[in-house]
Motif scaffolding. Structure first.
Motif, PDB file in Angstrom:
ATOM      1  N   SER A   1     -28.151 -18.046  30.194  1.00 60.16           N
ATOM      2  CA  SER A   1     -27.012 -18.149  29.281  1.00 60.16           C
ATOM      3  C   SER A   1     -26.538 -19.598  29.149  1.00 60.16           C
ATOM      4  O   SER A   1     -26.729 -20.410  30.053  1.00 60.16           O
ATOM      5  CB  SER A   1     -25.857 -17.287  29.781  1.00 60.16           C
ATOM      6  OG  SER A   1     -25.300 -17.856  30.953  1.00 60.16           O
TER       7      SER A   1
ATOM      8  N   ARG B   1     -19.839 -16.595  37.234  1.00 62.14           N
ATOM      9  CA  ARG B   1     -20.917 -15.599  37.207  1.00 62.14           C
ATOM     10  C   ARG B   1     -20.523 -14.413  36.333  1.00 62.14           C
ATOM     11  O   ARG B   1     -21.337 -13.912  35.549  1.00 62.14           O
ATOM     12  CB  ARG B   1     -21.247 -15.132  38.628  1.00 62.14           C
ATOM     13  CG  ARG B   1     -22.290 -14.004  38.686  1.00 62.14           C
ATOM     14  CD  ARG B   1     -23.604 -14.425  38.001  1.00 62.14           C
ATOM     15  NE  ARG B   1     -24.559 -13.348  37.988  1.00 62.14           N
ATOM     16  CZ  ARG B   1     -25.573 -13.245  38.856  1.00 62.14           C
ATOM     17  NH1 ARG B   1     -25.735 -14.129  39.819  1.00 62.14           N
ATOM     18  NH2 ARG B   1     -26.426 -12.248  38.760  1.00 62.14           N
ATOM     19  N   ARG B   2     -19.279 -13.967  36.449  1.00 68.28           N
ATOM     20  CA  ARG B   2     -18.816 -12.866  35.597  1.00 68.28           C
ATOM     21  C   ARG B   2     -18.903 -13.268  34.126  1.00 68.28           C
ATOM     22  O   ARG B   2     -19.313 -12.483  33.274  1.00 68.28           O
ATOM     23  CB  ARG B   2     -17.371 -12.492  35.950  1.00 68.28           C
ATOM     24  CG  ARG B   2     -17.241 -11.711  37.235  1.00 68.28           C
ATOM     25  CD  ARG B   2     -15.829 -11.220  37.459  1.00 68.28           C
ATOM     26  NE  ARG B   2     -15.377 -10.384  36.363  1.00 68.28           N
ATOM     27  CZ  ARG B   2     -14.099 -10.170  36.063  1.00 68.28           C
ATOM     28  NH1 ARG B   2     -13.149 -10.732  36.774  1.00 68.28           N
ATOM     29  NH2 ARG B   2     -13.779  -9.384  35.062  1.00 68.28           N
TER      30      ARG B   2
ATOM     31  N   ASP C   1     -22.499 -13.215  33.071  1.00 68.08           N
ATOM     32  CA  ASP C   1     -22.957 -11.832  32.897  1.00 68.08           C
ATOM     33  C   ASP C   1     -22.531 -11.280  31.540  1.00 68.08           C
ATOM     34  O   ASP C   1     -23.278 -10.553  30.888  1.00 68.08           O
ATOM     35  CB  ASP C   1     -22.404 -10.938  34.012  1.00 68.08           C
ATOM     36  CG  ASP C   1     -23.092 -11.173  35.349  1.00 68.08           C
ATOM     37  OD1 ASP C   1     -24.211 -11.730  35.366  1.00 68.08           O
ATOM     38  OD2 ASP C   1     -22.507 -10.800  36.385  1.00 68.08           O
TER      39      ASP C   1
ATOM     40  N   ASN D   1     -24.752 -13.112  28.779  1.00 63.35           N
ATOM     41  CA  ASN D   1     -26.149 -12.696  28.681  1.00 63.35           C
ATOM     42  C   ASN D   1     -26.423 -11.662  29.761  1.00 63.35           C
ATOM     43  O   ASN D   1     -26.846 -11.999  30.859  1.00 63.35           O
ATOM     44  CB  ASN D   1     -27.084 -13.907  28.834  1.00 63.35           C
ATOM     45  CG  ASN D   1     -28.529 -13.568  28.530  1.00 63.35           C
ATOM     46  OD1 ASN D   1     -28.935 -12.411  28.577  1.00 63.35           O
ATOM     47  ND2 ASN D   1     -29.317 -14.577  28.224  1.00 63.35           N
ATOM     48  N   LYS D   2     -26.160 -10.401  29.444  1.00 62.53           N
ATOM     49  CA  LYS D   2     -26.276  -9.334  30.448  1.00 62.53           C
ATOM     50  C   LYS D   2     -27.695  -9.205  30.988  1.00 62.53           C
ATOM     51  O   LYS D   2     -27.903  -8.864  32.138  1.00 62.53           O
ATOM     52  CB  LYS D   2     -25.825  -8.001  29.853  1.00 62.53           C
ATOM     53  CG  LYS D   2     -24.348  -7.983  29.572  1.00 62.53           C
ATOM     54  CD  LYS D   2     -23.872  -6.633  29.128  1.00 62.53           C
ATOM     55  CE  LYS D   2     -22.415  -6.745  28.742  1.00 62.53           C
ATOM     56  NZ  LYS D   2     -21.604  -5.659  28.909  1.00 62.53           N
TER      57      LYS D   2
ATOM     58  N   TYR E   1     -24.389 -20.561  32.079  1.00 60.99           N
ATOM     59  CA  TYR E   1     -25.085 -21.010  33.286  1.00 60.99           C
ATOM     60  C   TYR E   1     -25.530 -22.466  33.147  1.00 60.99           C
ATOM     61  O   TYR E   1     -25.424 -23.249  34.090  1.00 60.99           O
ATOM     62  CB  TYR E   1     -26.290 -20.110  33.574  1.00 60.99           C
ATOM     63  CG  TYR E   1     -27.022 -20.493  34.840  1.00 60.99           C
ATOM     64  CD1 TYR E   1     -26.445 -20.264  36.083  1.00 60.99           C
ATOM     65  CD2 TYR E   1     -28.282 -21.082  34.783  1.00 60.99           C
ATOM     66  CE1 TYR E   1     -27.101 -20.619  37.246  1.00 60.99           C
ATOM     67  CE2 TYR E   1     -28.943 -21.432  35.942  1.00 60.99           C
ATOM     68  CZ  TYR E   1     -28.347 -21.205  37.178  1.00 60.99           C
ATOM     69  OH  TYR E   1     -29.002 -21.558  38.330  1.00 60.99           O
TER      70      TYR E   1
ATOM     71  N   GLU F   1     -30.062 -11.572  31.381  1.00 59.11           N
ATOM     72  CA  GLU F   1     -30.433 -12.654  32.282  1.00 59.11           C
ATOM     73  C   GLU F   1     -29.357 -13.742  32.267  1.00 59.11           C
ATOM     74  O   GLU F   1     -29.417 -14.676  31.477  1.00 59.11           O
ATOM     75  CB  GLU F   1     -31.792 -13.238  31.880  1.00 59.11           C
ATOM     76  CG  GLU F   1     -32.298 -14.307  32.824  1.00 59.11           C
ATOM     77  CD  GLU F   1     -32.190 -13.917  34.288  1.00 59.11           C
ATOM     78  OE1 GLU F   1     -31.350 -14.508  34.995  1.00 59.11           O
ATOM     79  OE2 GLU F   1     -32.935 -13.027  34.730  1.00 59.11           O
ATOM     80  N   PRO F   2     -28.334 -13.606  33.142  1.00 57.34           N
ATOM     81  CA  PRO F   2     -27.238 -14.579  33.135  1.00 57.34           C
ATOM     82  C   PRO F   2     -27.700 -16.012  33.377  1.00 57.34           C
ATOM     83  O   PRO F   2     -27.062 -16.957  32.923  1.00 57.34           O
ATOM     84  CB  PRO F   2     -26.315 -14.095  34.256  1.00 57.34           C
ATOM     85  CG  PRO F   2     -26.955 -12.939  34.899  1.00 57.34           C
ATOM     86  CD  PRO F   2     -28.145 -12.530  34.098  1.00 57.34           C
TER      87      PRO F   2
END
Length: 197
Positions: free
Chosen positions: A119, A105-106, A109, A112-113, A122, A115-116
């Motif tokens: 990304s 998750r980090r 983030d 794609n700050k 994800y 919308e993670p």
């Protein structure tokens, strides 16, 4: 049977033996072992003699065959991926406070700050989290480990080894996928107990 054997504890101990308190001051022997583990990352567990002392020695011989094979696979994958993750890093890439899903998750983030969930990280994570076979899981996990290494995001390799162990157990993959998803979304999870069932 050695019912008190836990894959995660075994992997955590091995990592501490390899990198010590300060990975920036590892011994030449530890550096050589990590290099051998990296070279064995694509090998089948148990087929790389150079790393047997690290990946196999200490796993109890009296574990039932199915348990032992799953433990050997999980240990091999976790330690070889840790070696890839740790390469050229001065701080420990094993963090017992951060589960794998939370580390990803980090990374998402960062990727794609805004919308993670949109990304590429994800998408790779969801592909890994729906894999039903070990080769499918590894195809995606290797890329994520490389990206985590680039951004120096550590995670708990002991817990990851336990997840791999349970992924290999009959009907275990679904629970592991669910746990990774919860961790990605910062929900509380329960850890598995170990090899004994």
């Amino acid at each position: 049977m050695s019912s008190d054997f836990k894959v995660g504890s075994f992997v955590t101990r091995r990592i501490h033996q390899l990198v010590g308190a300060d990975p920036g001051r590892m011994s030449p022997n530890s550096k050589a072992l990590l290099a051998q583990l990296r070279q064995a990352a694509a090998a089948e567990p148990g087929t790389a003699p150079a790393v047997w002392a690290v990946t196999l020695e200490g796993i109890p011989a009296d574990l039932p065959r199915g348990y032992r094979e799953r433990a050997e696979q999980a240990v091999h994958i976790a330690l070889t991926q840790f070696a890839v993750h740790q390469q050229s890093r001065s701080r420990n890439m094993h963090d017992p406070k951060q589960p794998f899903g939370r580390a990803v998750r980090r990374l998402a983030d960062i990727s794609n700050k805004a919308e993670p969930h949109e990304s590429p990280v994800y998408r790779r994570f969801t592909a890994m989290s729906t894999a039903s076979t070990l080769p499918g899981l590894l195809a995606h996990s290797r890329g994520l480990i490389t990206q985590l290494r680039t951004h120096e995001i550590a995670f708990d390799y002991g817990r990851y080894a336990e997840d791999l162990y349970w992924f290999l157990a009959p009907s275990g993959a679904r629970d592991v996928h669910r746990r990774w998803g919860r961790d990605f979304h910062y929900l509380q999870t329960e850890s598995n107990e170990g090899v004994s069932e």
